[in-house]
Scaffold this motif. Structure first.
Motif, mmCIF file in Angstrom:
data_model
loop_
_atom_site.group_PDB
_atom_site.id
_atom_site.type_symbol
_atom_site.label_atom_id
_atom_site.label_comp_id
_atom_site.label_asym_id
_atom_site.label_seq_id
_atom_site.Cartn_x
_atom_site.Cartn_y
_atom_site.Cartn_z
ATOM 1 N N TRP A 81 -1.440 -9.651 -0.159
ATOM 2 C CA TRP A 81 -0.533 -8.891 0.694
ATOM 3 C C TRP A 81 0.795 -9.634 0.874
ATOM 4 O O TRP A 81 1.875 -9.039 0.789
ATOM 5 C CB TRP A 81 -1.207 -8.581 2.036
ATOM 6 C CG TRP A 81 -0.387 -7.712 2.939
ATOM 7 C CD1 TRP A 81 -0.078 -7.965 4.237
ATOM 8 C CD2 TRP A 81 0.233 -6.454 2.609
ATOM 9 N NE1 TRP A 81 0.702 -6.958 4.746
ATOM 10 C CE2 TRP A 81 0.901 -6.008 3.766
ATOM 11 C CE3 TRP A 81 0.311 -5.671 1.471
ATOM 12 C CZ2 TRP A 81 1.627 -4.817 3.806
ATOM 13 C CZ3 TRP A 81 1.041 -4.485 1.507
ATOM 14 C CH2 TRP A 81 1.681 -4.085 2.659
ATOM 15 N N ALA A 82 0.712 -10.945 1.064
ATOM 16 C CA ALA A 82 1.949 -11.744 1.201
ATOM 17 C C ALA A 82 2.765 -11.632 -0.082
ATOM 18 O O ALA A 82 3.996 -11.467 -0.041
ATOM 19 C CB ALA A 82 1.591 -13.205 1.475
ATOM 20 N N TYR A 83 2.095 -11.670 -1.207
ATOM 21 C CA TYR A 83 2.797 -11.580 -2.498
ATOM 22 C C TYR A 83 3.478 -10.216 -2.647
ATOM 23 O O TYR A 83 4.648 -10.126 -3.036
ATOM 24 C CB TYR A 83 1.814 -11.814 -3.651
ATOM 25 C CG TYR A 83 2.479 -11.721 -5.002
ATOM 26 C CD1 TYR A 83 3.038 -12.846 -5.602
ATOM 27 C CD2 TYR A 83 2.593 -10.496 -5.667
ATOM 28 C CE1 TYR A 83 3.682 -12.759 -6.820
ATOM 29 C CE2 TYR A 83 3.228 -10.403 -6.885
ATOM 30 C CZ TYR A 83 3.769 -11.529 -7.462
ATOM 31 O OH TYR A 83 4.421 -11.441 -8.667
ATOM 32 N N LEU A 84 2.731 -9.146 -2.328
ATOM 33 C CA LEU A 84 3.300 -7.799 -2.497
ATOM 34 C C LEU A 84 4.507 -7.598 -1.591
ATOM 35 O O LEU A 84 5.484 -6.948 -1.961
ATOM 36 C CB LEU A 84 2.239 -6.734 -2.191
ATOM 37 C CG LEU A 84 1.145 -6.546 -3.245
ATOM 38 C CD1 LEU A 84 0.103 -5.544 -2.761
ATOM 39 C CD2 LEU A 84 1.732 -6.092 -4.579
ATOM 40 N N GLN A 85 4.426 -8.143 -0.380
ATOM 41 C CA GLN A 85 5.556 -7.976 0.542
ATOM 42 C C GLN A 85 6.806 -8.660 0.006
ATOM 43 O O GLN A 85 7.916 -8.173 0.189
ATOM 44 C CB GLN A 85 5.185 -8.527 1.917
ATOM 45 C CG GLN A 85 4.279 -7.551 2.661
ATOM 46 C CD GLN A 85 3.855 -8.080 3.998
ATOM 47 O OE1 GLN A 85 3.347 -9.197 4.100
ATOM 48 N NE2 GLN A 85 4.082 -7.313 5.032
ATOM 49 N N GLU A 86 6.632 -9.781 -0.674
ATOM 50 C CA GLU A 86 7.806 -10.501 -1.175
ATOM 51 C C GLU A 86 8.291 -9.977 -2.532
ATOM 52 O O GLU A 86 9.486 -9.856 -2.773
ATOM 53 C CB GLU A 86 7.470 -11.991 -1.299
ATOM 54 C CG GLU A 86 8.743 -12.803 -1.478
ATOM 55 C CD GLU A 86 8.477 -14.296 -1.521
ATOM 56 O OE1 GLU A 86 7.442 -14.736 -0.989
ATOM 57 O OE2 GLU A 86 9.329 -14.999 -2.105
ATOM 58 N N HIS A 87 7.339 -9.647 -3.412
ATOM 59 C CA HIS A 87 7.719 -9.322 -4.799
ATOM 60 C C HIS A 87 7.543 -7.868 -5.181
ATOM 61 O O HIS A 87 8.083 -7.424 -6.197
ATOM 62 C CB HIS A 87 6.895 -10.170 -5.782
ATOM 63 C CG HIS A 87 7.084 -11.636 -5.613
ATOM 64 N ND1 HIS A 87 8.120 -12.333 -6.205
ATOM 65 C CD2 HIS A 87 6.381 -12.543 -4.904
ATOM 66 C CE1 HIS A 87 8.035 -13.614 -5.871
ATOM 67 N NE2 HIS A 87 6.985 -13.763 -5.080
ATOM 68 N N GLY A 88 6.745 -7.115 -4.450
ATOM 69 C CA GLY A 88 6.430 -5.750 -4.851
ATOM 70 C C GLY A 88 5.625 -5.759 -6.140
ATOM 71 O O GLY A 88 4.949 -6.730 -6.465
ATOM 72 N N MET B 256 -2.748 -0.649 0.000
ATOM 73 C CA MET B 256 -1.674 -1.660 -0.014
ATOM 74 C C MET B 256 -0.605 -1.316 -1.042
ATOM 75 O O MET B 256 0.594 -1.468 -0.793
ATOM 76 C CB MET B 256 -2.260 -3.033 -0.356
ATOM 77 C CG MET B 256 -2.758 -3.782 0.844
ATOM 78 S SD MET B 256 -3.156 -5.472 0.396
ATOM 79 C CE MET B 256 -4.695 -5.256 -0.404
ATOM 80 N N GLU C 228 1.502 1.582 0.180
ATOM 81 C CA GLU C 228 2.469 1.112 1.186
ATOM 82 C C GLU C 228 3.623 0.363 0.506
ATOM 83 O O GLU C 228 4.791 0.556 0.836
ATOM 84 C CB GLU C 228 1.753 0.209 2.191
ATOM 85 C CG GLU C 228 2.554 0.064 3.466
ATOM 86 C CD GLU C 228 1.755 -0.597 4.583
ATOM 87 O OE1 GLU C 228 0.520 -0.455 4.638
ATOM 88 O OE2 GLU C 228 2.413 -1.280 5.391
ATOM 89 N N THR C 229 3.283 -0.456 -0.475
ATOM 90 C CA THR C 229 4.314 -1.224 -1.200
ATOM 91 C C THR C 229 5.280 -0.285 -1.924
ATOM 92 O O THR C 229 6.485 -0.524 -1.963
ATOM 93 C CB THR C 229 3.636 -2.166 -2.230
ATOM 94 O OG1 THR C 229 2.699 -2.978 -1.551
ATOM 95 C CG2 THR C 229 4.647 -3.053 -2.927
ATOM 96 N N HIS D 154 5.841 2.823 -1.107
ATOM 97 C CA HIS D 154 6.285 3.893 -0.188
ATOM 98 C C HIS D 154 5.861 5.267 -0.686
ATOM 99 O O HIS D 154 6.661 6.208 -0.720
ATOM 100 C CB HIS D 154 7.802 3.838 0.012
ATOM 101 C CG HIS D 154 8.283 2.481 0.411
ATOM 102 N ND1 HIS D 154 7.982 1.909 1.620
ATOM 103 C CD2 HIS D 154 9.017 1.556 -0.261
ATOM 104 C CE1 HIS D 154 8.502 0.695 1.687
ATOM 105 N NE2 HIS D 154 9.139 0.451 0.551
#
Ligand SMILES: NC(=O)c1ccc[n+]([C@@H]2O[C@H](COP(=O)([O-])OP(=O)(O)OC[C@H]3O[C@@H](n4cnc5c(N)ncnc54)[C@H](OP(=O)(O)O)[C@@H]3O)[C@@H](O)[C@H]2O)c1
Length: 303
Positions: free
Chosen positions: A292-299, A226, A229-230, A232
């Motif tokens: 995962w929701a947190y990482l998608q929004e905040h990195g 994860m 992916e965050t 890249h």
């Protein structure tokens, strides 16, 4: 009056903010008020300087306090000076705080501990955490203990350490063990909310140790995926036998101000870092944030 120890810390600072928002009179114990500036709200918190390893500094901190929220622990043994180790800080420091609190007539103590705390080899992080819990349970004060799994959020040492490792390693990323240990990451703000509920509702939480985690289980390998992916970044995950990783962690702790992995963190790989998936809802009545929701929004955010 509530006293928060470790008030400028990763979790302590969120607890202080939350208490302030609820209009609760709050005092924050910090070791270094200059360093603490910017980590604490400018108003609504009385800052007091003290160190749990120096009992004489605690008297003023506990005066007139009804409840203590104790988060002043070390999770890495860095070269900061004499006595800065898990036993002196986490075990004896807690005993010093308990003693000062009892003398001052403090009624309750709420402790931010960790999931899976148990007795262990003397001198280890886990043993210090265990002794701290024992000191509190035997204090004669009302107590409650929260044991979260690993925490994510802006400034998380665990997640930032892993992100730094991924960024700096060009091809591979070493794992701790085989990567199959499961964790239940929980958002630091959710942990703060649980602690504040414990402090506010003695009738519901006194005498209880409650373990919590976020809404999903992830293996360590999945967490690395994860993060890659965050960020890249693509790296090959290579298993790292625990004894070697522990040795590497000890060396990094000795020379680096913020090592990507600490011996305390490697201790978390010796057991499943999980509890019921609905623990937060069941014991505290709200839905925790997903990693995962947190990482998608905040990195990944440094402090
Ligand atoms: N972070 C996680 O993922 C995680 C997960 C599960 C459980 N926990 C538990 O949560 C607790 C707090 O962790 P954290 O991540 O918030 O740590 P943190 O950011 O390092 O905060 C700890 C705070 O305690 C203070 N402190 C350390 N030694 C002290 C002493 N002798 N006297 C007074 N203050 C002292 C530190 O002050 P300085 O600012 O001066 O260094 C720091 O502000 C620990 O018990 C840890 O085991 C953390």
């Amino acid at each position: 009056m509530i006293l928060v120890t470790g008030a400028a810390g990763f979790c302590g600072s969120r607890i202080v903010s939350l208490l302030g928002k609820e209009g609760i009179a709050t005092r924050g114990l910090v070791r270094n008020p200059e360093k603490a500036k910017g980590r604490l709200p400018e108003q609504g918190v009385e800052v007091v300087t003290g160190d749990t390893t120096q009992p004489e500094t605690l008297e003023a901190a506990v005066e007139g306090v009804e409840t203590i929220i104790h988060t002043a622990f070390i999770t890495a043994e860095r070269k900061q000076g004499p006595g800065v180790n898990y036993y002196d800080t986490n075990a004896l420091g807690t005993a010093n705080l308990v003693e000062a609190a009892r003398k001052a007539g403090v009624r309750r103590i709420v402790v931010l501990s960790g999931l899976g705390t148990k007795s262990d080899k003397p001198g280890t992080y886990m043993h210090g955490r265990y002794l701290a819990q024992q000191a509190v349970k035997q204090s004669g004060m009302a107590w409650s203990i929260l044991g979260p799994s690993i925490q994510f959020g802006k400034g998380s040492a665990f997640f930032n350490g892993l992100a730094d490792l991924i960024r700096t390693m060009p091809v591979i990323v070493p794992m701790v063990g085989d990567g199959k240990t499961r964790f239940q990451p929980i958002w630091v703000d959710d942990v703060a909310a649980c602690i504040v509920k414990m402090a506010n509702k003695p009738e519901a939480y006194d005498g209880r140790t409650i373990e919590v985690g976020g809404p999903e289980y992830f293996t360590y390998a999945q967490i690395l995926d994860m993060l890659m992916e965050t960020l890249h970044k693509k790296r090959i995950k290579v298993p790292g036998p625990l004894p070697f990783v522990r040795l590497g962690a000890a060396m990094m702790e000795a020379v680096m101000p913020k090592p990507p992995i600490t011996r305390a963190a490697t201790g978390l790989f010796t057991f499943e870092n999980t509890t019921d998936l609905d623990a937060v809802a069941k014991y505290f009545g709200f839905q925790p944030m997903s990693l995962w929701a947190y990482l998608q929004e905040h990195g990944i955010e440094k402090a």
